[in-house]
Design an enzyme around this catalytic site. Structure first.
Site, PDB file in Angstrom:
ATOM      1  N   ARG A  43       0.824  -1.219   0.000  1.00  0.00           N
ATOM      2  CA  ARG A  43       0.000   0.000   0.000  1.00  0.00           C
ATOM      3  C   ARG A  43       0.854   1.263   0.000  1.00  0.00           C
ATOM      4  NH1 ARG A  43      -4.651  -2.357   4.066  1.00  0.00           N
ATOM      5  NH2 ARG A  43      -6.073  -2.963   2.385  1.00  0.00           N
ATOM      6  N   LYS A  60     -18.395 -18.509  -1.220  1.00  0.00           N
ATOM      7  CA  LYS A  60     -19.852 -18.509  -1.070  1.00  0.00           C
ATOM      8  C   LYS A  60     -20.586 -17.613  -2.050  1.00  0.00           C
ATOM      9  CE  LYS A  60     -20.224 -19.519   3.836  1.00  0.00           C
ATOM     10  NZ  LYS A  60     -20.556 -18.902   5.133  1.00  0.00           N
ATOM     11  N   GLY A  92      -8.873 -10.182  -2.079  1.00  0.00           N
ATOM     12  CA  GLY A  92      -7.741 -10.591  -1.238  1.00  0.00           C
ATOM     13  C   GLY A  92      -7.167 -11.941  -1.633  1.00  0.00           C
ATOM     14  N   GLY A 136     -12.801  -4.534  -0.552  1.00  0.00           N
ATOM     15  CA  GLY A 136     -14.212  -4.130  -0.501  1.00  0.00           C
ATOM     16  C   GLY A 136     -14.602  -3.172  -1.608  1.00  0.00           C
TER      17      GLY A 136
END
Ligand code: ADP
Ligand code: MG
Length: 400
Positions: A39, A200, A358, A381
């Site tokens: 980052r 999922k 991720g 996200g």
């Protein structure tokens, strides 16, 4: 087409101008040391460019989740050293984000110097996007730069509010991310394939619903493929499967059909009775031959070959989610193989490939193809919300 101002829209000479720059420096830490500098490296070009052009660069960042209070272990002073290492430059830590301490510190900074402000989330006004709080920060800047795409899905004072109070620009990392994402879904070269995998269906329902209206090929792998297989009447044994969502899966398949989107589900799979590395009960079979005590842990080699052929006909690929339980060999095989195919097609110039998430980023690194994929988003996200077709408040606020 997204239109936003970049550092190119600023005068070249910024001598003495105060740049408030929102960055993502929420570095993973262990024993007080940053364990991954990705980052910090991502935002270094923006910081160094502004400093080179003579600005006084004031970094705004969050660090951890202090929930609106000062927290002794979450000061941005803990990441100062890591940033200095990446920039190869000394920076000044400033223990506030607004008020006289900031004013005095900026007076000490010379043109081209860099200051690191305290954790924005120490103040409740940050996450509340409080205008008075944002005004307090804005008073210390001549312009605002947002270089934190990964925080752009949150409408916080430092990610959204400031853009309404000062002339606002996308930093270089933000610019690169927006250009790559736009090339992948907003204005892609067709045919477009979306590959969605992972554990999922429930975590990516909105992504799937959006993608079927946008892409020509939807490839479903990973645990979530099991729910779709079950919806098609396949007995998936002990596999990870959300049986309560088979109706939703059917609805997505119908929506895809209506939209002219071809959905690709595996017809062979890799199964085993136990979830362990190289288990004795490992075998590959047709999806209709999974025994009741077996789990599907990867898609099979025939499916991978067929998907490789699909990618060869496509011009654009957007990928989120591994095809199998890639952390445990040999259930990494499909993900590794398709990652290499996508990377090779990208290198040949026939495919634009954009990936994020991720575990997806980790899987592509494991395949050794990080350098060959067109763009890899580390935004988590924010990347997923973008895949859902949502407008990100931090990006919307930068629109011209
Ligand atoms: P990302 O972080 O890239 O968005 P996810 O978190 O949605 O991806 O999914 C990654 C996880 O899904 C991995 O931990 C992987 O082991 C798991 N997974 C993939 N396929 C299966 C499967 N068939 N059964 C169980 N877990 C799976
Ligand atoms: Mg994940």
């Amino acid at each position: 087409m997204t239109t936003f101002k970049t550092l190119d829209d600023l005068p070249h000479d910024l001598t003495g101008q105060r740049a408030l720059v929102r960055v993502d420096l929420n570095l993973p830490m262990a024993d007080g040391e940053a364990t991954d500098l990705t980052r910090a490296r991502a935002v270094a070009p923006t910081i160094l460019e502004l400093a080179d052009r003579g600005a006084k660069v004031l970094l705004l960042a969050h660090f951890g989740r202090p929930k609106g209070k000062r927290h002794s272990t979450m000061s941005t002073s803990f990441i100062q050293g890591a940033i200095e290492g990446v920039l190869d430059k000394e920076i000044m830590f400033i223990s506030e984000v607004a008020g006289p301490v900031v004013t005095q510190s900026i007076d000490i900074l010379r043109a081209g110097d860099i200051g690191l402000l305290e954790n924005t989330r120490f103040w409740p006004g940050e996450e509340a996007n409080d205008t008075e709080f944002a005004k307090g920060i804005a008073a210390h800047g001549d312009f605002y730069v947002n270089d934190a795409f990964s925080a752009a899905h949150r409408a916080h004072a430092s990610t959204e509010g400031l853009a309404h109070l000062l002339p606002a620009y996308a930093g270089r990392a933000m610019q690169k991310e927006l250009e790559a994402l736009s090339a992948a879904l907003d204005n892609p070269m067709p045919p477009v394939a979306a590959l969605v995998g992972g554990a999922k269906v429930s975590s990516k329902l909105a992504v799937l619903e959006h993608l079927v209206t946008k892409v020509q090929h939807l490839i479903i792998g990973g645990g979530m493929a099991n729910t779709f297989l079950a919806a098609n009447g396949v007995d998936v044994g002990k596999s990870l499967c959300e049986h309560d969502l088979t109706g939703t899966a059917t609805a997505i398949l119908e929506a895809a059909d209506k939209a002219g989107c071809t959905v690709h589900l595996p017809y062979d799979v890799v199964v085993s009775k136990e979830f362990a590395a190289n288990p004795p009960s490992l075998r590959t079979c047709n999806v209709h031959e999974v025994a009741e005590d077996e789990m599907i842990l990867d898609i099979g080699p025939q499916a991978v070959e067929a998907l490789g052929d699909v990618l060869k006909t496509c011009k654009t690929l957007v990928w989120n989610g591994p095809l199998g339980a890639f952390e445990t060999p040999p259930f990494d095989a499909a993900t590794m193989s398709l990652a290499k195919t996508a990377a090779a097609l990208t290198s040949e110039g026939s495919l634009v490939s954009v990936a994020g998430g991720g575990d997806t980023v980790a899987a592509l690194a494991q395949a050794g193809v990080t350098g060959e994929v067109t763009y890899i988003s580390t935004a988590g996200g924010a990347f997923l919300e973008w895949m859902e077709g949502k407008e990100l408040p931090g990006v919307a606020a930068l629109q011209k």
